[in-house]
Enzyme design. Structure first.
Site, mmCIF file in Angstrom:
data_model
loop_
_atom_site.group_PDB
_atom_site.id
_atom_site.type_symbol
_atom_site.label_atom_id
_atom_site.label_comp_id
_atom_site.label_asym_id
_atom_site.label_seq_id
_atom_site.Cartn_x
_atom_site.Cartn_y
_atom_site.Cartn_z
ATOM 1 N N LYS A 55 28.298 -50.215 21.922
ATOM 2 C CA LYS A 55 28.860 -51.494 21.447
ATOM 3 C C LYS A 55 29.664 -51.381 20.145
ATOM 4 O O LYS A 55 29.812 -52.355 19.400
ATOM 5 C CB LYS A 55 27.778 -52.591 21.276
ATOM 6 C CG LYS A 55 26.829 -52.777 22.407
ATOM 7 C CD LYS A 55 27.449 -52.639 23.763
ATOM 8 C CE LYS A 55 28.441 -53.708 24.137
ATOM 9 N NZ LYS A 55 29.124 -53.339 25.431
ATOM 10 N N THR A 56 30.176 -50.203 19.896
ATOM 11 C CA THR A 56 30.950 -50.026 18.665
ATOM 12 C C THR A 56 32.450 -49.877 18.903
ATOM 13 O O THR A 56 33.209 -49.600 17.963
ATOM 14 C CB THR A 56 30.458 -48.781 17.887
ATOM 15 O OG1 THR A 56 30.554 -47.661 18.773
ATOM 16 C CG2 THR A 56 29.039 -48.938 17.394
ATOM 17 N N THR A 58 33.648 -48.327 22.145
ATOM 18 C CA THR A 58 33.834 -47.214 23.090
ATOM 19 C C THR A 58 34.936 -47.503 24.108
ATOM 20 O O THR A 58 35.814 -46.675 24.355
ATOM 21 C CB THR A 58 32.513 -46.977 23.858
ATOM 22 O OG1 THR A 58 31.425 -47.118 22.962
ATOM 23 C CG2 THR A 58 32.491 -45.626 24.523
ATOM 24 N N HIS A 116 27.141 -41.242 24.523
ATOM 25 C CA HIS A 116 26.408 -41.953 23.466
ATOM 26 C C HIS A 116 25.313 -41.049 22.889
ATOM 27 O O HIS A 116 24.498 -41.492 22.077
ATOM 28 C CB HIS A 116 25.742 -43.220 24.022
ATOM 29 C CG HIS A 116 26.703 -44.317 24.383
ATOM 30 N ND1 HIS A 116 27.746 -44.700 23.573
ATOM 31 C CD2 HIS A 116 26.763 -45.137 25.463
ATOM 32 C CE1 HIS A 116 28.408 -45.696 24.141
ATOM 33 N NE2 HIS A 116 27.842 -45.971 25.289
ATOM 34 N N SER A 146 26.893 -57.752 19.165
ATOM 35 C CA SER A 146 27.524 -57.353 20.425
ATOM 36 C C SER A 146 26.460 -56.827 21.398
ATOM 37 O O SER A 146 26.484 -57.149 22.597
ATOM 38 C CB SER A 146 28.583 -56.283 20.143
ATOM 39 O OG SER A 146 29.270 -55.943 21.312
ATOM 40 N N ARG A 268 34.193 -58.893 25.532
ATOM 41 C CA ARG A 268 33.623 -60.200 25.192
ATOM 42 C C ARG A 268 34.578 -60.949 24.276
ATOM 43 O O ARG A 268 35.270 -61.860 24.695
ATOM 44 C CB ARG A 268 32.233 -60.024 24.548
ATOM 45 C CG ARG A 268 31.478 -61.342 24.329
ATOM 46 C CD ARG A 268 30.160 -61.095 23.634
ATOM 47 N NE ARG A 268 30.327 -60.611 22.271
ATOM 48 C CZ ARG A 268 30.424 -61.373 21.192
ATOM 49 N NH1 ARG A 268 30.350 -62.689 21.300
ATOM 50 N NH2 ARG A 268 30.583 -60.838 19.988
HETATM 51 P P1 A3P Z 1 32.175 -57.840 21.130
HETATM 52 O O1 A3P Z 1 30.915 -57.956 21.893
HETATM 53 O O2 A3P Z 1 31.971 -58.025 19.663
HETATM 54 O O3 A3P Z 1 33.273 -58.680 21.652
HETATM 55 P P2 A3P Z 1 31.650 -50.827 23.677
HETATM 56 O O4 A3P Z 1 32.948 -50.598 24.327
HETATM 57 O O5 A3P Z 1 31.248 -49.720 22.752
HETATM 58 O O6 A3P Z 1 30.601 -51.208 24.644
HETATM 59 O O7 A3P Z 1 31.871 -52.057 22.675
HETATM 60 C C1 A3P Z 1 32.110 -53.317 23.197
HETATM 61 C C2 A3P Z 1 32.753 -54.155 22.132
HETATM 62 O O8 A3P Z 1 34.135 -53.784 21.998
HETATM 63 C C3 A3P Z 1 32.755 -55.626 22.511
HETATM 64 O O9 A3P Z 1 32.695 -56.333 21.272
HETATM 65 C C4 A3P Z 1 34.101 -55.767 23.200
HETATM 66 O O10 A3P Z 1 34.556 -57.082 23.297
HETATM 67 C C5 A3P Z 1 34.960 -54.916 22.282
HETATM 68 N N1 A3P Z 1 36.199 -54.445 22.919
HETATM 69 C C6 A3P Z 1 36.389 -54.053 24.196
HETATM 70 N N2 A3P Z 1 37.666 -53.709 24.399
HETATM 71 C C7 A3P Z 1 38.316 -53.906 23.228
HETATM 72 C C8 A3P Z 1 39.687 -53.751 22.815
HETATM 73 N N3 A3P Z 1 40.631 -53.330 23.645
HETATM 74 N N4 A3P Z 1 39.996 -54.051 21.528
HETATM 75 C C9 A3P Z 1 39.043 -54.480 20.666
HETATM 76 N N5 A3P Z 1 37.738 -54.658 21.007
HETATM 77 C C10 A3P Z 1 37.378 -54.368 22.265
#
Ligand code: A3P
Length: 304
Positions: A55-56, A58, A116, A146, A268
């Site tokens: 959730k950072t 990826t 991860h 997140s 999200r």
């Molecule tokens: P939020 O839940 O704060 O919206 P991961 O990819 O590590 O699972 O992290 C998911 C987070 O990255 C979510 O954050 C998601 O909305 C955000 N995210 C996904 N695609 C993105 C993009 N193209 N640009 C910026 N944030 C993105």
């Protein structure tokens, strides 16, 4: 690996446990494959490994790295039809699930994988290779919020939603998949300082504030430098939250074969600072105090 021999702790709900391996808490469904990655994965020097705590950012980094590497072969079109997680597979989730070998490992340069797995568990693999590692991190409060949203997307959360106060406690105790978050981040942060030519460390917030500068740096690091800012802008635009989250494949309610949550759960809101909408001032101070202790005291002034 016999899970019954591992320390376990309740994580979410009454029946969801995490198991402790080498100081990190892991989801039981991925433990066997994590072992396989650690034991059998031999990165080629041209491999690119995208590492992160969940959730950072990826998904974003997957699309950016894929676009940088494949920009001459219509990456934009491929991104419009394929979810970033299907373009860049996760070692322990999609690659080493049943077998000890990474498929298509022969004669392929610039393979891109993600993981991860904490550096502390993967150190022998990464230290013995010249492969390039890109690590993305995100401030702990947005990461926590997140994660909380993501977990509540699970079907069973309809019956027993994960309460935010419990999610906060678990996060602060380090009890989250691949957690503790702080140890995960510091493992790769230290590595990036020791091996800067092999490890690129970037934060979600840096990318949000100045994507052009950092995507350009990323291109150089990966050995795919850009010829001008226009090219960089093109990659940044094609990987923006607004563009990616509107593709049908990324809006899909269907779940991939390799995970229980729908494709759209990886998109999200994509904001910096969304935690302010969910966490009280006391919780923010509680997490900031932890961040000062875990990061700032080690010279990493980030995350508050
Ligand atoms: P939020 O839940 O704060 O919206 P991961 O990819 O590590 O699972 O992290 C998911 C987070 O990255 C979510 O954050 C998601 O909305 C955000 N995210 C996904 N695609 C993105 C993009 N193209 N640009 C910026 N944030 C993105």
């Amino acid at each position: 690996m016999d899970l019954s021999t591992l320390p376990k702790e309740n994580w979410w709900g009454d029946h969801d446990y995490l198991y402790k391996v080498g100081g990190f808490w892991l989801l039981p469904q991925f433990i066997q494959s994590i072992y396989r990655v650690v034991k059998y994965f031999k990165p080629m020097p041209s491999d690119i490994i995208l590492a992160s705590y969940p959730k950072t950012g990826t998904t974003w980094l997957k699309s950016l790295v894929f676009s940088i590497v494949h920009r001459s072969s219509n990456s934009k079109h491929r991104l419009s039809l394929n979810h970033p997680h299907d373009l860049v597979p996760t070692l322990e989730v999609q690659v080493f699930t049943t077998s000890n070998i990474a498929p298509s490992s022969e004669n392929q340069s610039n393979r891109i994988f993600s993981t991860h797995i904490p550096y502390q568990l993967l150190s022998e693999t990464l230290d013995s290779s010249e492969c390039r590692v890109v690590y993305v991190t995100r401030n702990p409060k947005d990461t926590l919020v997140s994660t909380w949203h993501f977990v509540n997307k699970w079907k069973k959360a309809m019956d027993y939603p994960w309460q935010l106060n419990l999610a906060i406690d678990k996060f602060c105790q380090g009890l989250s998949p691949c957690g503790p978050y702080y140890d995960h981040v510091m493992g790769y942060k230290k590595l990036s300082m020791e091996r800067p030519t092999n490890v690129f460390f970037i934060t979600y917030e840096e990318l949000r504030v100045d994507p052009i500068t950092h995507v350009k740096r990323l291109g150089e690091f990966l050995g795919f430098p850009f010829e001008g800012d226009e090219q960089v802008q093109e990659v940044v635009n094609s990987c923006s939250f607004e563009v990616l989250s509107n593709y049908e494949v990324n809006r899909s309610e269907e779940s991939p074969t390799w995970f229980q949550l729908p494709y759209n759960s990886f998109f999200r809101k994509g904001d910096v600072g969304d935690h302010k909408n969910y966490l009280s001032d006391e919780t923010i101070e509680r997490i900031d105090a932890l961040t000062r202790q875990k990061f700032h005291s080690l010279g990493f002034n980030y995350g508050t």
